[in-house]
Design a protein around this motif. Structure first.
Motif, PDB file in Angstrom:
ATOM      1  N   TYR A 165       0.831  -1.206   0.000  1.00 57.74           N
ATOM      2  CA  TYR A 165       0.000   0.000   0.000  1.00 57.74           C
ATOM      3  C   TYR A 165       0.870   1.262   0.000  1.00 57.74           C
ATOM      4  CZ  TYR A 165      -3.130   3.667   1.624  1.00 57.74           C
ATOM      5  OH  TYR A 165      -3.827   4.852   1.737  1.00 57.74           O
ATOM      6  N   GLU A 166       1.918   1.265   0.804  1.00 57.30           N
ATOM      7  CA  GLU A 166       2.790   2.439   0.880  1.00 57.30           C
ATOM      8  C   GLU A 166       3.536   2.691  -0.425  1.00 57.30           C
ATOM      9  OE1 GLU A 166       2.592   4.543   3.033  1.00 57.30           O
ATOM     10  OE2 GLU A 166       2.032   3.660   4.951  1.00 57.30           O
ATOM     11  N   PHE A 167       3.719   1.660  -1.219  1.00 56.56           N
ATOM     12  CA  PHE A 167       4.259   1.767  -2.569  1.00 56.56           C
ATOM     13  C   PHE A 167       5.635   2.441  -2.590  1.00 56.56           C
ATOM     14  CE2 PHE A 167       3.707   3.213  -7.188  1.00 56.56           C
ATOM     15  CZ  PHE A 167       4.045   1.961  -7.656  1.00 56.56           C
ATOM     16  N   ILE A 168       6.589   1.740  -2.008  1.00 60.65           N
ATOM     17  CA  ILE A 168       7.945   2.275  -1.905  1.00 60.65           C
ATOM     18  C   ILE A 168       8.823   1.885  -3.090  1.00 60.65           C
ATOM     19  CG2 ILE A 168       7.859   2.348   0.596  1.00 60.65           C
ATOM     20  CD1 ILE A 168       9.448  -0.248   0.686  1.00 60.65           C
ATOM     21  N   MET A 169       8.374   0.942  -3.887  1.00 64.06           N
ATOM     22  CA  MET A 169       9.167   0.540  -5.046  1.00 64.06           C
ATOM     23  C   MET A 169       8.266   0.001  -6.140  1.00 64.06           C
ATOM     24  SD  MET A 169      10.903  -3.206  -4.415  1.00 64.06           S
ATOM     25  CE  MET A 169      12.000  -2.756  -3.077  1.00 64.06           C
ATOM     26  N   ILE A 170       8.771   0.069  -7.360  1.00 64.54           N
ATOM     27  CA  ILE A 170       8.140  -0.595  -8.491  1.00 64.54           C
ATOM     28  C   ILE A 170       8.691  -2.007  -8.518  1.00 64.54           C
ATOM     29  CG2 ILE A 170       7.722  -0.532 -10.971  1.00 64.54           C
ATOM     30  CD1 ILE A 170       8.695   2.429 -10.884  1.00 64.54           C
ATOM     31  N   PRO A 171       7.895  -3.022  -8.212  1.00 60.57           N
ATOM     32  CA  PRO A 171       8.446  -4.386  -8.135  1.00 60.57           C
ATOM     33  C   PRO A 171       8.974  -4.846  -9.479  1.00 60.57           C
ATOM     34  CG  PRO A 171       6.043  -4.419  -8.032  1.00 60.57           C
ATOM     35  CD  PRO A 171       6.451  -2.984  -7.943  1.00 60.57           C
ATOM     36  N   ALA A 172      10.103  -5.513  -9.432  1.00 61.10           N
ATOM     37  CA  ALA A 172      10.736  -5.964 -10.672  1.00 61.10           C
ATOM     38  C   ALA A 172      10.377  -7.420 -10.932  1.00 61.10           C
ATOM     39  CB  ALA A 172      12.249  -5.752 -10.592  1.00 61.10           C
ATOM     40  N   TRP A 173      11.327  -8.280 -11.014  1.00 63.05           N
ATOM     41  CA  TRP A 173      11.127  -9.640 -11.483  1.00 63.05           C
ATOM     42  C   TRP A 173      11.753 -10.618 -10.496  1.00 63.05           C
ATOM     43  CZ3 TRP A 173      13.229  -5.591 -14.265  1.00 63.05           C
ATOM     44  CH2 TRP A 173      14.599  -5.390 -14.054  1.00 63.05           C
ATOM     45  N   TYR A 174      11.441 -11.886 -10.685  1.00 56.87           N
ATOM     46  CA  TYR A 174      12.086 -12.888  -9.844  1.00 56.87           C
ATOM     47  C   TYR A 174      12.199 -14.195 -10.613  1.00 56.87           C
ATOM     48  CZ  TYR A 174       7.564 -15.141  -8.810  1.00 56.87           C
ATOM     49  OH  TYR A 174       6.374 -15.802  -8.899  1.00 56.87           O
TER      50      TYR A 174
END
Length: 647
Positions: free
Chosen positions: A592-601
């Motif tokens: 919710y706080e949205f501290i990063m744009i998630p990448a990949w795994y």
């Protein structure tokens, strides 16, 4: 993507380095039976005595375990494993904020509770269980108000000096006096007193009225440094230097060639060779680390045999570059090995210390410039999945709207929890078109968000606020990283520019990158947080407001009352079920706080190595262990040399 320092730990935050700088955030098993009961004993005075520690009291390995179940107890000792890393170094003291520490420069040091070579989990087949190494037993009351470690009298530093309780006390205090301020402030609050009872017995007292999470494993994880060496040399923990104190571990420094290589050799007189903890481990005579200025030169050196093991992270190389003759001839093994640990939360991190990024609408708009689907198909050969969660793929991953115990917990926290967190579904990454870099639908959504946030488009196509100031964002990137990562970021920057944002990519050398990261001198950075499978006081040092000015652990400068409250609630959990609910709530709150744009795994380890190594057929879930429990096959190595495959 490229993991530029192949020698660094992926799995266990409580490595020797991180144990000295931040309390472990991984302190409780998230579920499932943990196996056999420990051989802990409980007296009428509610005392616990054991050969290891877990918060809930159960240990998989009994006191008389002969070795960890996944190791080869007959693994031969000998040979060399050589690996690579990128960038530069100017210090062999990684505990200082000054300078750039050499790879594996904590490997010489042991702690009361042991771990794997390079900081990986040991044992690597169980979670949040800690077993004695420098200690032979520990005891504590059920209340965990204090802990006593009974040390092994046979433990010695590499120079032959005994390791005593005075060295442990000295190391603990040295971190308070000369270590990171955030660490020292935390420890002073939690651990008010240390008492040396005799040469081989030390007692740590814990503050009344605080959570007992992470405290015993914290003090058990402090590196053991030689008090005598520090006092005689006058060296400081907070200074950059190449000379190091002797360690008690299986490896010691052989040679250091600044910015070129570091060689560690197995100590032939290592005191702990025959301990059950070490059976089948520490198998290589030498560990050599080769430094390279960029990813291409490092890969070419591997092909030529300059080093012999790669933990590959570059999807392009994995998909296309392992077609050279040595692979076809069977001299180099290309192998995918299952990875049972949760994926590291990597991504494009927002520096919330920047005023412009404190508006979530701006962050939302910036995120829409990242096209994972196009990136994965066009640059990464479709080999990755997009990460959504900080606990991706585990039962702790938040799904849909909160229910049950998680909902009750969030509701109990009051006004720090926004109503949307209670009623709406959890944040998921946006979807983009895979056939073009700029997804027009997402672009239109981004334009609307930026307009609402007060960043209108001018006649020149640039976005400005009412004060006519342009919307500028800088992206800090290490120039020694992979070309693929650089391409990903460059395409992201291109989309931002199409949005009317003055986005600039700043590629700097490794030294500048390290310095600027520590000072949080960036708007955007490709970085990572620690995944978590359980609660622990280290969560506050990673995700809590107290770490908002510490770029080393909290690169987003996150300071969220909701996150703080959830962490506090998790530390007060009395059952594993309560803990799991809190961890799911934490995942939800962070998203919710949205501290990063998630990448990949990626769910497997991509490994490539010259066919002179062996490893267990049944890989443990929580560590790849190539430096820890793999071994050298002399017969296979001779065949490689005879064939001219190795230098």
């Amino acid at each position: 993507m490229t993991f530029t320092a192949n020698v660094l730990n992926r799995r266990r935050p409580a490595s020797k380095l991180l144990a000295a700088l931040a309390v472990s955030a991984w302190t409780a098993v998230w579920g499932g039976a943990v196996g056999a009961q420990s051989e802990s004993t409980q007296t009428e005075s509610t005392m616990v005595s054991s050969h290891g520690y877990s918060f809930y009291g159960n240990l998989t390995y009994p006191a008389d375990y002969p070795h960890f179940s996944y190791v080869n107890p007959d693994a031969p000792k000998g040979g060399e494993i050589s690996i690579s890393t990128l960038g530069t170094f100017d210090s062999m003291n990684p505990y200082s904020r000054k300078g750039r520490g050499g790879a594996l420069s904590t490997v010489m040091y042991e702690s009361l509770l042991g771990e794997g070579v390079g900081g990986e989990s040991a044992p690597a087949d169980v979670y949040s269980e800690y077993y004695c190494l420098l200690c032979e037993s520990l005891e504590y009351p059920e209340s965990k108000d204090w802990v006593v470690f009974h040390m092994r009298p046979e433990a010695k530093f590499s120079n032959g000096d005994p390791v005593t309780a005075y060295d442990i006390e000295f190391s603990h205090n040295l971190l308070l006096e000369q270590g990171l301020k955030s660490y020292a402030d935390y420890v002073r609050r939690q651990i008010p007193k240390v008492e040396v009872i005799d040469d081989h017995t030390i007692k740590f007292y814990f503050t009344e009225g605080i959570s007992r999470r992470s405290l015993i494993e914290q003090v058990g994880g402090v590196p053991a440094w030689s008090k005598k060496w520090y006092e005689e040399s006058g060296a400081r923990l907070d200074e950059s230097r190449l000379n190091i104190s002797p360690g008690s571990g299986a490896y010691m420094v052989e040679t250091v060639d600044v910015n070129r290589r570091i060689v560690y050799q197995r100590n032939p007189d290592y005191w702990g060779n025959d301990l059950p903890f070490n059976v089948g481990r520490n198998n290589f005579d030498r560990i050599r680390v080769e430094y390279f200025g960029d990813e291409n030169s490092a890969f070419e050196a591997f092909k030529s045999g300059e080093y012999t093991f790669r933990n590959e992270g570059n999807s392009k190389q994995w998909a296309t570059a392992y077609n050279f003759p040595k692979v076809a001839d069977g001299f180099v093994v290309k192998e995918e090995i299952p990875d049972g640990s949760p994926p590291t939360p990597t991504g494009i991190v927002f520096n919330l210390g920047r005023e412009v990024l404190q508006d979530k609408r701006v962050r939302e708009a910036v995120a829409l410039a990242f096209n994972f689907e196009w990136t994965n198909e066009s640059l990464q050969y479709g080999l990755f999945k997009q990460r959504a969660s900080f606990t991706q793929g585990t039962p702790l991953m938040a799904m849909d709207a909160p229910t049950g115990a998680e909902f009750e917990l969030l509701q109990s926290l009051g006004d720090v929890v926004p109503p949307a967190v209670l009623t709406e579904g959890v944040r998921m990454p946006h979807i983009s078109a895979a056939d073009r870099l700029l997804d027009r639908r997402n672009a239109r959504a981004a334009f609307k968000l930026l307009d609402e946030a007060g960043w209108a488009v001018g006649t020149d196509g640039k976005r400005r606020n009412k004060a006519d100031e342009p919307l500028r964002l800088s992206f800090l990137l290490d120039s020694s990283g992979s070309a693929t990562l650089s391409a990903v970021v460059e395409n992201f920057i291109s989309n931002l520019q199409d949005f009317g944002i003055e986005a600039v990519l700043e590629k700097v050398d490794s030294s500048q990158y390290t310095s600027r990261k520590r000072e949080m001198d960036y708007d955007l950075i490709y970085d990572q947080y620690a995944a978590f499978l359980g609660t622990g006081t280290g969560l506050a040092q990673r995700y809590g407001s107290e770490a908002a000015t510490e770029g080393l652990f909290n690169p987003a400068a996150l300071a969220s009352p909701m996150v703080d409250a959830i962490i506090d609630a998790s530390l007060a959990a009395q059952t594993r079920e309560q803990e799991q609910a809190a961890m799911t709530a934490l995942d939800r709150a962070l998203r919710y706080e949205f501290i990063m744009i998630p990448a990949w795994y990626n769910g497997v380890h991509w490994t490539a190595y010259y066919d002179q190594y062996g490893h267990p057929a049944d890989q443990p879930a929580y560590a790849l262990g190539y430096l820890d429990f793999w071994w050298y096959d002399a017969e296979k190595a001779e065949k490689l040399r005879s064939a001219g495959a190795l230098r």
